[in-house]
Design a protein around this motif. Structure first.
Motif, mmCIF file in Angstrom:
data_model
loop_
_atom_site.group_PDB
_atom_site.id
_atom_site.type_symbol
_atom_site.label_atom_id
_atom_site.label_comp_id
_atom_site.label_asym_id
_atom_site.label_seq_id
_atom_site.Cartn_x
_atom_site.Cartn_y
_atom_site.Cartn_z
ATOM 1 N N TRP A 36 -16.672 -64.781 -11.771
ATOM 2 C CA TRP A 36 -17.515 -65.790 -12.421
ATOM 3 C C TRP A 36 -18.222 -66.533 -11.300
ATOM 4 C CZ3 TRP A 36 -19.489 -66.100 -16.962
ATOM 5 C CH2 TRP A 36 -19.973 -67.302 -17.478
ATOM 6 N N LYS A 37 -19.510 -66.294 -11.147
ATOM 7 C CA LYS A 37 -20.259 -66.761 -9.978
ATOM 8 C C LYS A 37 -21.520 -67.513 -10.383
ATOM 9 C CE LYS A 37 -18.001 -64.021 -6.937
ATOM 10 N NZ LYS A 37 -17.270 -64.447 -5.808
ATOM 11 N N GLU A 38 -21.950 -68.359 -9.460
ATOM 12 C CA GLU A 38 -23.248 -68.991 -9.652
ATOM 13 C C GLU A 38 -24.312 -67.964 -9.277
ATOM 14 O OE1 GLU A 38 -25.280 -73.285 -8.963
ATOM 15 O OE2 GLU A 38 -24.362 -72.386 -7.191
ATOM 16 N N LYS A 39 -25.283 -67.810 -10.165
ATOM 17 C CA LYS A 39 -26.361 -66.847 -9.948
ATOM 18 C C LYS A 39 -27.685 -67.603 -9.867
ATOM 19 C CE LYS A 39 -24.309 -62.878 -12.254
ATOM 20 N NZ LYS A 39 -24.616 -61.819 -13.228
ATOM 21 N N ASN A 40 -28.690 -66.887 -9.401
ATOM 22 C CA ASN A 40 -30.009 -67.486 -9.251
ATOM 23 C C ASN A 40 -31.046 -66.455 -9.694
ATOM 24 O OD1 ASN A 40 -32.360 -68.731 -8.427
ATOM 25 N ND2 ASN A 40 -31.543 -69.349 -6.436
ATOM 26 N N MET A 41 -31.797 -66.776 -10.747
ATOM 27 C CA MET A 41 -32.847 -65.874 -11.201
ATOM 28 C C MET A 41 -34.143 -66.656 -11.338
ATOM 29 S SD MET A 41 -33.146 -63.434 -14.568
ATOM 30 C CE MET A 41 -31.691 -62.492 -14.216
ATOM 31 N N TYR A 42 -35.123 -66.228 -10.593
ATOM 32 C CA TYR A 42 -36.438 -66.882 -10.604
ATOM 33 C C TYR A 42 -36.322 -68.383 -10.346
ATOM 34 C CZ TYR A 42 -37.401 -62.469 -12.940
ATOM 35 O OH TYR A 42 -37.479 -61.136 -13.255
ATOM 36 N N GLY A 43 -35.424 -68.746 -9.437
ATOM 37 C CA GLY A 43 -35.254 -70.137 -9.058
ATOM 38 C C GLY A 43 -34.357 -70.944 -9.985
ATOM 39 N N ARG A 44 -33.913 -70.330 -11.076
ATOM 40 C CA ARG A 44 -33.035 -71.016 -12.028
ATOM 41 C C ARG A 44 -31.592 -70.631 -11.726
ATOM 42 N NH1 ARG A 44 -30.418 -70.206 -16.767
ATOM 43 N NH2 ARG A 44 -31.019 -68.224 -17.260
ATOM 44 N N LYS A 45 -30.750 -71.638 -11.517
ATOM 45 C CA LYS A 45 -29.341 -71.383 -11.227
ATOM 46 C C LYS A 45 -28.532 -71.455 -12.519
ATOM 47 C CE LYS A 45 -29.562 -73.124 -6.565
ATOM 48 N NZ LYS A 45 -28.829 -72.586 -5.485
ATOM 49 N N TYR A 46 -27.580 -70.548 -12.629
ATOM 50 C CA TYR A 46 -26.702 -70.510 -13.801
ATOM 51 C C TYR A 46 -25.425 -69.767 -13.419
ATOM 52 C CZ TYR A 46 -28.196 -65.651 -14.214
ATOM 53 O OH TYR A 46 -28.429 -64.332 -13.956
ATOM 54 N N TRP A 47 -24.407 -69.873 -14.262
ATOM 55 C CA TRP A 47 -23.137 -69.182 -14.028
ATOM 56 C C TRP A 47 -23.085 -67.927 -14.868
ATOM 57 C CZ3 TRP A 47 -19.359 -70.304 -10.535
ATOM 58 C CH2 TRP A 47 -19.542 -71.487 -9.812
ATOM 59 N N GLY A 48 -22.566 -66.864 -14.277
ATOM 60 C CA GLY A 48 -22.451 -65.607 -15.003
ATOM 61 C C GLY A 48 -21.483 -64.667 -14.303
ATOM 62 N N THR A 49 -21.289 -63.529 -14.914
ATOM 63 C CA THR A 49 -20.363 -62.529 -14.395
ATOM 64 C C THR A 49 -21.046 -61.660 -13.355
ATOM 65 O OG1 THR A 49 -19.242 -62.473 -16.533
ATOM 66 C CG2 THR A 49 -18.833 -60.616 -15.044
ATOM 67 N N ALA A 50 -20.428 -61.552 -12.197
ATOM 68 C CA ALA A 50 -20.902 -60.650 -11.149
ATOM 69 C C ALA A 50 -20.392 -59.251 -11.488
ATOM 70 C CB ALA A 50 -20.389 -61.090 -9.786
ATOM 71 N N ARG A 51 -21.305 -58.306 -11.611
ATOM 72 C CA ARG A 51 -20.938 -56.926 -11.950
ATOM 73 C C ARG A 51 -19.988 -56.393 -10.872
ATOM 74 N NH1 ARG A 51 -23.795 -54.137 -15.395
ATOM 75 N NH2 ARG A 51 -25.695 -55.319 -15.013
ATOM 76 N N THR A 52 -18.741 -56.177 -11.242
ATOM 77 C CA THR A 52 -17.698 -55.785 -10.288
ATOM 78 C C THR A 52 -16.686 -54.900 -10.995
ATOM 79 O OG1 THR A 52 -17.905 -57.998 -9.289
ATOM 80 C CG2 THR A 52 -16.020 -56.674 -8.604
#
Length: 153
Positions: A106-122
């Motif tokens: 469960w990681k902080e992600k960044n898409m197009y400058g927007r930060k959010y929490w989601g699952t890192a594909r692992t």
């Protein structure tokens, strides 16, 4: 952060049919567990990954693997995803985030400058003794089964 050689965190979660799945029960089957974490049902990358595992499912079984998917989607979402793509393996509903947090995906992600929490594909490959044998970070969605099988040779 989990690493190869660590004891896999035990878990208990509901699958798409509401059945309780426990790691300790899976381990009793004496096979390696492919516990793959993915962000979301029925999205392009997650669909490619699931269908790749589906298309190579018999090879994975023959090589001694059990496949179990995990996302934070609920049981109903998993059921639709499985039916739509004829997935032959269970998907666990981790709506309370216990698995994604226990496995550190469960990681902080960044898409197009927007930060959010989601699952890192692992993907974690867990041996029958409950030890993490391999960790595949950011698996290739269309070659995931091959990545798993390559590591078993």
């Amino acid at each position: 952060m989990l690493k190869v050689g660590d004891k896999a965190p035990l878990f208990e979660a509901k699958d798409q049919n509401g059945n309780t799945i426990r790691l300790e029960d899976l381990l009793k089957e004496g096979k390696k567990i492919v516990l793959y974490f993915y962000p979301k049902d029925d999205t392009p990358g997650c669909t490619k990954q699931a269908c790749n595992l589906r298309d190579h499912y018999q090879e994975l079984l023959d090589a001694g693997y059990l496949v179990v998917g995990v996302s934070v989607d609920d049981e109903a979402s998993h059921q639709k995803f499985i039916e739509k793509y004829q997935l032959p393996f269970p998907l666990l509903a981790d709506t309370d985030h216990q698995l994604v947090e226990a496995y550190g995906v469960w990681k902080e992600k960044n898409m197009y400058g927007r930060k959010y929490w989601g699952t890192a594909r692992t993907t974690f490959v867990i041996n029958p003794d409950g030890i993490i044998e391999r960790i595949i970070k950011r698996p290739k969605t269309q070659e995931h089964a091959e990545e798993i099988l390559k590591g078993s040779k």
